[in-house]
Write a protein that holds these residues in place. Sequence first.
Motif, mmCIF file in Angstrom:
data_model
loop_
_atom_site.group_PDB
_atom_site.id
_atom_site.type_symbol
_atom_site.label_atom_id
_atom_site.label_comp_id
_atom_site.label_asym_id
_atom_site.label_seq_id
_atom_site.Cartn_x
_atom_site.Cartn_y
_atom_site.Cartn_z
ATOM 1 N N THR A 127 0.663 -1.170 -0.088
ATOM 2 C CA THR A 127 -0.041 -0.107 0.167
ATOM 3 C C THR A 127 0.785 1.089 -0.080
ATOM 4 O O THR A 127 0.680 2.132 -0.580
ATOM 5 C CB THR A 127 -0.815 0.060 1.077
ATOM 6 N N GLY A 128 2.144 1.123 0.823
ATOM 7 C CA GLY A 128 3.204 2.362 0.839
ATOM 8 C C GLY A 128 3.482 2.495 -0.492
ATOM 9 O O GLY A 128 3.646 3.848 -0.804
ATOM 10 N N SER A 129 3.969 1.423 -1.296
ATOM 11 C CA SER A 129 4.442 1.839 -2.348
ATOM 12 C C SER A 129 3.557 2.180 -3.689
ATOM 13 O O SER A 129 3.762 3.052 -4.496
ATOM 14 C CB SER A 129 5.216 0.111 -2.974
ATOM 15 N N LEU A 130 2.252 1.940 -3.414
ATOM 16 C CA LEU A 130 0.945 2.405 -4.411
ATOM 17 C C LEU A 130 0.898 3.860 -4.064
ATOM 18 O O LEU A 130 0.973 4.658 -5.067
ATOM 19 C CB LEU A 130 -0.117 1.553 -4.223
ATOM 20 N N ILE A 131 0.908 4.319 -2.589
ATOM 21 C CA ILE A 131 0.647 5.795 -2.426
ATOM 22 C C ILE A 131 1.921 6.397 -3.062
ATOM 23 O O ILE A 131 1.532 7.601 -3.615
ATOM 24 C CB ILE A 131 0.502 5.945 -0.941
ATOM 25 N N ALA A 132 2.961 6.046 -2.772
ATOM 26 C CA ALA A 132 4.397 6.466 -3.248
ATOM 27 C C ALA A 132 4.142 6.793 -4.790
ATOM 28 O O ALA A 132 4.687 7.831 -5.499
ATOM 29 C CB ALA A 132 5.409 5.827 -2.964
ATOM 30 N N ALA A 133 3.860 5.657 -5.606
ATOM 31 C CA ALA A 133 3.608 5.893 -7.112
ATOM 32 C C ALA A 133 2.744 6.826 -7.591
ATOM 33 O O ALA A 133 2.713 7.784 -8.399
ATOM 34 C CB ALA A 133 3.397 4.717 -7.465
#
Length: 406
Positions: A127-133
């Motif tokens: 989820t953190g990677s998705l938000i970052a992207a």
Amino acid sequence: MQPTVSPEPSVPQHDRFPAALLCLTAGAFAIGMTEFVIMGLLPNVANDLNVSIPQAGQLITGYALGVAVGAPILTIATNRIAQKQLLCLLMVIFIVGNLVAALAPSYGLLMGSRLVTALAHGTFLGTGSLIAARLVRPDKRAGAVSMVLAGLTIANIIGVPFGTLIGQQMGWRASFGAITIMGVLSLIGIIFLIPRIEQSAAPSLAKEVRSLFQPQVLLVLLTGAFGCCSMFTVFTYITPMLTDVTGFQESNVTWILVMYGIGVTLGNIVGGRLADWKLMPSIITIFAILSVMLMSLSAVLHIPWLTLVVIFLWGAAAFGIMPGIQLRIMNLAHEAPRLAATSSHSALNLGNAAGAFIGGVVITHAGLVYVPLTGGLIAAIGMIGAILSYYMVEKKTQMRNSHNPI
């Protein structure tokens, strides 16, 4: 062109990395510390709980399996929860699991606490990677993902050596107490720094599952699993290798882990930049370097200074592939952004679990010196998977473009 992750319309995209990414990095740091600190404490845990080194190593296998199973299940169960609220829930689970680990009186309860903690791992990082992207421009996405994953690498430089030092001086339980405090601080940061991301429509779980189970996506997941398997085959038993084979004192292991962590961090940063430049060629090349470094480690393990050089380069290669693998999965499974991002960590941790198990088997039947050689062979298989993925997708795209010229 290959598909890319579509940003949420309500989330502003930045030319530079926003401050909110630092909060995600902090959360990843706490998660990385709880995952990796056990590596430097295996002898301490084994002695205190009256188990063997390979048995203590199964605490790593159990954690990895918990991530592998828990990530997709928890993602499906929380499919309709807003992303910020989900991150808060996951960090609460993380805090409770580590608190129980710090107080666990037995091997069984410690294993159980590791399984609980593992539930937060994959879903948080995914989820953190998705938000970052979604917070940055398309050409900055691999770099933003690498910033989140940098929390894991910084944990290797600061968290793991610090936690190992605490464990050696105050007992391994104190290390998990320190991780619990880190989790609390991360939760506070998430509450105040992460922006609220409104979903324009309820995600279709069936659509996400169909997108995730495409053969191309499964191949990249498997490729990433081999990469992590090669790493954990060796890293799980790095302390006994350095002390029993190379001849380092246990007190020196902390500083060797710092050096390894510096290599990991540099590799993660460079790997993210290379992935934004040439995604699959960079992954294939780094896999080749990883395989060579691990095979070389077996050959030089009796030579202390060469061992240090190879460990540094191995760390750089091991995490250099991670941002590219994550971005590749998110690109191919663009219709399943949340499930794909978390399932990638599920697959990677299946590799972690397999690596810890394989390393234990090699130690039992062949000896510590053969563990890095085994890891190198596993990395070579991952490289083959990356090559297949490249030709299956890119060549297919070229054929489609040749039949439909503009």
